[in-house]
Design a protein around this motif. Structure first.
Motif, PDB file in Angstrom:
ATOM      1  N   ILE A  91      35.800  23.250  -4.896  1.00 40.84           N
ATOM      2  CA  ILE A  91      35.359  24.355  -4.047  1.00 40.84           C
ATOM      3  C   ILE A  91      33.831  24.396  -3.961  1.00 40.84           C
ATOM      4  N   ALA A  92      33.130  23.992  -5.017  1.00 40.81           N
ATOM      5  CA  ALA A  92      31.666  24.016  -5.018  1.00 40.81           C
ATOM      6  C   ALA A  92      31.086  23.060  -3.976  1.00 40.81           C
ATOM      7  N   CYS A  93      31.754  21.958  -3.715  1.00 38.86           N
ATOM      8  CA  CYS A  93      31.252  20.999  -2.720  1.00 38.86           C
ATOM      9  C   CYS A  93      31.355  21.568  -1.306  1.00 38.86           C
ATOM     10  N   LEU A  94      32.348  22.368  -1.038  1.00 35.61           N
ATOM     11  CA  LEU A  94      32.551  22.910   0.309  1.00 35.61           C
ATOM     12  C   LEU A  94      31.390  23.808   0.756  1.00 35.61           C
ATOM     13  N   PRO A  95      30.975  24.826   0.001  1.00 32.00           N
ATOM     14  CA  PRO A  95      29.841  25.635   0.454  1.00 32.00           C
ATOM     15  C   PRO A  95      28.549  24.832   0.600  1.00 32.00           C
ATOM     16  N   LEU A  96      28.340  23.843  -0.262  1.00 32.62           N
ATOM     17  CA  LEU A  96      27.153  23.006  -0.125  1.00 32.62           C
ATOM     18  C   LEU A  96      27.188  22.252   1.200  1.00 32.62           C
TER      19      LEU A  96
END
Length: 131
Positions: A91-96
């Motif tokens: 999930i952290a990669c998606l907002p980035l």
């Protein structure tokens, strides 16, 4: 973070002499969502995260969230409370990625509005800010 966004809405009230009604629900919903994190099931947690991202994109289309990386930090922070280690990284990669896409879109739209000499100054300003 939400208080800083609210301050942008207040600045708009004083500068443009009107209340930004479209900003208030976005801020209120994001703030309210932070008070109730889903415990289970995983599908509900994913839906919760998707709603946050949609609200952030909606706020970006209103024009005052597009430059704030801190907007996406809300998703990252809340993700740490919702998911296990693998889910957090996923999930952290998606907002980035979404932040980078939004920044590219912002720069493209800005350069379209500038004249030739202004574009060169704009790119020099961006380059100077990042070094």
């Amino acid at each position: 973070m939400l208080v800083s966004w609210g301050s942008f809405a207040l600045i708009e009230v004083f500068e443009q002499q009107h209340l930004p009604f479209q900003h208030i629900p976005t801020l209120a919903i994001l703030g309210g969502m932070g008070l109730m994190l889903p415990k289970s099931p995983t599908a509900l947690k994913l839906l919760y995260t998707c709603i946050e991202i949609v609200l952030i994109f909606y706020g970006a289309t209103l024009g005052y969230l597009h430059i704030l990386l801190t907007v996406y930090l809300i998703v990252l922070i809340r993700t740490c409370f919702l998911f296990e280690k693998v889910g957090r990284w996923t999930i952290a990669c998606l907002p980035l990625f979404l932040f980078l896409v939004d920044q590219v879109r912002y720069v493209q739209n800005t350069t379209l509005l500038l004249l030739g000499g202004q574009q060169e100054a704009f790119w020099m300003h961006l380059d100077a800010d990042h070094w």
